[in-house]
Design a protein around this motif. Structure first.
Motif, PDB file in Angstrom:
ATOM      1  N   LYS A 150       0.805  -1.219   0.000  1.00 54.84           N
ATOM      2  CA  LYS A 150       0.000   0.000   0.000  1.00 54.84           C
ATOM      3  C   LYS A 150       0.841   1.274   0.000  1.00 54.84           C
ATOM      4  CE  LYS A 150      -3.688  -2.603   1.093  1.00 54.84           C
ATOM      5  NZ  LYS A 150      -3.140  -3.689   1.833  1.00 54.84           N
ATOM      6  N   ALA A 178      -6.126  -3.588  -4.949  1.00 53.01           N
ATOM      7  CA  ALA A 178      -7.232  -2.712  -5.376  1.00 53.01           C
ATOM      8  C   ALA A 178      -6.757  -1.269  -5.459  1.00 53.01           C
ATOM      9  CB  ALA A 178      -8.412  -2.845  -4.428  1.00 53.01           C
ATOM     10  N   THR A 179      -6.247  -0.752  -4.328  1.00 56.97           N
ATOM     11  CA  THR A 179      -5.671   0.589  -4.335  1.00 56.97           C
ATOM     12  C   THR A 179      -4.441   0.600  -3.456  1.00 56.97           C
ATOM     13  OG1 THR A 179      -5.961   2.876  -3.609  1.00 56.97           O
ATOM     14  CG2 THR A 179      -7.513   1.308  -2.669  1.00 56.97           C
ATOM     15  N   TRP A 204     -12.785   4.896  -1.536  1.00 65.12           N
ATOM     16  CA  TRP A 204     -13.234   3.515  -1.494  1.00 65.12           C
ATOM     17  C   TRP A 204     -14.202   3.267  -0.340  1.00 65.12           C
ATOM     18  CZ3 TRP A 204     -11.868   1.437   3.168  1.00 65.12           C
ATOM     19  CH2 TRP A 204     -10.713   1.915   3.787  1.00 65.12           C
ATOM     20  N   THR A 218      -5.431  -6.239   7.382  1.00 60.74           N
ATOM     21  CA  THR A 218      -5.763  -5.076   6.553  1.00 60.74           C
ATOM     22  C   THR A 218      -6.348  -3.962   7.417  1.00 60.74           C
ATOM     23  OG1 THR A 218      -6.137  -6.433   4.627  1.00 60.74           O
ATOM     24  CG2 THR A 218      -7.252  -4.324   4.644  1.00 60.74           C
ATOM     25  N   ASP A 222      -4.956  -0.275   7.959  1.00 65.72           N
ATOM     26  CA  ASP A 222      -5.753   0.936   7.723  1.00 65.72           C
ATOM     27  C   ASP A 222      -5.681   1.868   8.920  1.00 65.72           C
ATOM     28  OD1 ASP A 222      -6.484   0.144   5.221  1.00 65.72           O
ATOM     29  OD2 ASP A 222      -8.444  -0.638   5.790  1.00 65.72           O
ATOM     30  N   LYS A 290     -21.169  -2.029   1.365  1.00 67.24           N
ATOM     31  CA  LYS A 290     -20.182  -0.955   1.277  1.00 67.24           C
ATOM     32  C   LYS A 290     -20.810   0.338   1.802  1.00 67.24           C
ATOM     33  CE  LYS A 290     -17.921  -2.819  -2.817  1.00 67.24           C
ATOM     34  NZ  LYS A 290     -17.272  -2.567  -4.116  1.00 67.24           N
ATOM     35  N   THR A 294     -17.239   2.781  -4.198  1.00 65.96           N
ATOM     36  CA  THR A 294     -15.831   3.016  -4.538  1.00 65.96           C
ATOM     37  C   THR A 294     -15.759   3.714  -5.893  1.00 65.96           C
ATOM     38  OG1 THR A 294     -15.114   1.106  -3.265  1.00 65.96           O
ATOM     39  CG2 THR A 294     -13.628   1.874  -5.017  1.00 65.96           C
ATOM     40  N   ASN A 323     -12.036  -7.530  -5.391  1.00 67.27           N
ATOM     41  CA  ASN A 323     -11.372  -6.391  -6.027  1.00 67.27           C
ATOM     42  C   ASN A 323      -9.877  -6.311  -5.724  1.00 67.27           C
ATOM     43  OD1 ASN A 323     -13.709  -5.402  -7.292  1.00 67.27           O
ATOM     44  ND2 ASN A 323     -14.415  -4.543  -5.343  1.00 67.27           N
TER      45      ASN A 323
HETATM   46  C1  IKT Z   1      -6.479  -2.639  -0.676  1.00 66.27           C
HETATM   47  O1  IKT Z   1      -6.376  -3.737  -0.134  1.00 66.27           O
HETATM   48  O2  IKT Z   1      -6.255  -2.435  -1.852  1.00 66.27           O
HETATM   49  C2  IKT Z   1      -6.814  -1.492   0.166  1.00 66.27           C
HETATM   50  C3  IKT Z   1      -8.123  -1.588   0.881  1.00 66.27           C
HETATM   51  C4  IKT Z   1      -9.191  -0.908   0.107  1.00 66.27           C
HETATM   52  C5  IKT Z   1      -9.714  -1.799  -0.931  1.00 66.27           C
HETATM   53  C6  IKT Z   1     -10.673  -1.078  -1.776  1.00 66.27           C
HETATM   54  C7  IKT Z   1     -11.657  -2.032  -2.369  1.00 66.27           C
HETATM   55  C8  IKT Z   1     -12.824  -1.265  -2.859  1.00 66.27           C
HETATM   56  C9  IKT Z   1     -14.035  -2.083  -3.141  1.00 66.27           C
HETATM   57  O3  IKT Z   1     -14.039  -3.297  -2.994  1.00 66.27           O
HETATM   58  O4  IKT Z   1     -15.036  -1.451  -3.527  1.00 66.27           O
HETATM   59  C10 IKT Z   1      -8.020  -0.881   2.198  1.00 66.27           C
HETATM   60  C11 IKT Z   1      -7.440   0.480   2.118  1.00 66.27           C
HETATM   61  N1  IKT Z   1      -7.249  -1.647   3.103  1.00 66.27           N
END
Ligand code: IKT
Length: 356
Positions: A150, A178-179, A204, A218, A222, A290, A294, A323
């Motif tokens: 990350k 994902a990000t 997100w 995770t 965060d 959610k 996102t 994702n």
């Molecule tokens: C990550 O693991 O990429 C970061 C996590 C956010 C994931 C976003 C997924 C969005 C979705 O499923 O809509 C987080 C910051 N730990």
């Protein structure tokens, strides 16, 4: 591209879900998985169902809740090995695994038969992923290394090793979750309409009620992004303290200005300046829905003088696991294709298109 063998370092939430997703991909054969306790290797293909059943619920809930290297050697565990009220078990609960003092070395020793290694390891020390990469360099591995890291600052550490990867024949794909990852790639596509990109906003939403146990690593990562914490203080929180932070927020935590590598990865791909990228989001650990959609918003100037915003949204029903792990495997396949074309060095998700 019909047959790709891969290994997973870490049998926490990300490692296990990656193995599970790979069962839907004919060309992928998982041949090895490890955590700090041991290694499962089978070049005919791991029995993923057995491995998942053996490691499911086998969650590390203590500090270091993620696979972290204690000494750059062994992989210490998380969600892998230590039950809150039980014995440390990890991957060796699987009948396919054998205990090992140095599981990474066991993977490296079999590296000739492994096309790609996914580092499914939370990064509680900034140089952890780079140090793991060093071990593969020292061990003479040539193939694909791919991570779902990350933090922005880690990219530079990997870049410093770029020439070494080149010499070794390693294609390193960084930030491929994902990000950064899917959403960084989406921003790159959305940017194509513009001659100048002025802002990229990644926002997100994650609902993690049923996935909470599996993804404590995770969540801890965060929390390290909250203004009152950093990576060390979040790592050192006891399980009770972590729960208290979550309770203080009634289970819904909002993050702003996260140090996520989407910024430097977009800059190194020439899309925009790192400082023009912002990443934030909302995590709800009490509901699976959610808390927000996102969205990636890319604002820029077109060749004909308009200022506009292109947006990309994820469906509210696609899970974080889908994702993160889907893109990780898509980027893994692209990494193997690049590696087989003798393209080595460090690549980010804005420079590659993941393969379906
Ligand atoms: C990550 O693991 O990429 C970061 C996590 C956010 C994931 C976003 C997924 C969005 C979705 O499923 O809509 C987080 C910051 N730990």
């Amino acid at each position: 591209m019909n047959d790709i063998t891969f290994a997973v370092l870490g049998t926490g939430g990300i490692g296990r879900r990656t193995l599970e997703v790979s069962q839907h991909e004919d060309e992928l054969t998982p041949v090895a998985a490890c955590d700090r306790h041991g290694t499962a290797i089978d070049f005919d293909g791991l029995d993923v169902e057995e491995l998942l059943a053996a490691t499911e619920g086998n969650i590390d809930s203590g500090p270091g809740d993620g696979d972290v290297a204690t000494d750059g050697g062994a992989v210490a565990d998380a969600p892998s090995g230590v039950k809150q009220h039980g014995e440390s078990v990890g991957v060796v609960a699987s009948e396919q695994a054998t205990p090992s003092d140095d599981p990474i070395q066991a993977i490296i020793d079999h590296g000739d038969g492994i096309d790609a290694v996914l580092l499914a390891l939370p990064n509680y020390e900034h140089d952890f992923i780079p140090r793991v990469a060093d071990r593969f360099l020292e061990g003479g591995y040539s193939g694909v290394l791919i991570d779902v890291l990350k933090r922005s600052r880690v990219i530079e550490m990997l870049d410093e090793r770029g020439e070494d990867f080149d010499d070794a024949g390693i294609t390193f794909v960084c930030g491929a979750g994902a990000t950064p990852g899917l959403l960084t790639g989406a921003a790159t596509l959305a940017a194509q309409s513009f001659v100048e990109v002025t802002d990229v906003d990644i926002w997100w939403g994650v609902g993690l009620k049923s996935g909470y146990e599996d993804n404590r690593g995770t969540v801890r990562e965060d929390i390290a992004h909250l203004p009152e914490y950093d990576i060390e203080t979040a790592r050192d929180l006891s399980e009770a303290e972590l729960e208290a932070v979550i309770d203080d927020h009634d289970g819904v935590i909002e993050f702003e200005d996260m140090e996520h590598a989407d910024d430097v990865l977009l800059e190194r791909a020439g899309v925009c300046d790192a400082e023009d990228v912002s990443v934030g989001g909302i995590l709800d650990v009490r509901r699976d829905e959610k808390p927000t959609t996102t969205t990636v918003s890319v604002t820029g100037r077109t060749f004909d003088g308009e200022t506009a915003t292109n947006t990309f949204e994820l469906g509210d029903a696609t899970s974080m696991e889908a994702n993160v792990n889907g893109p990780a495997l898509g980027y893994l396949k692209t990494g193997v294709r690049r590696n087989r074309a003798d393209e080595y060095g460090v690549f980010g998700p804005a420079e590659l298109m993941p393969r379906f």
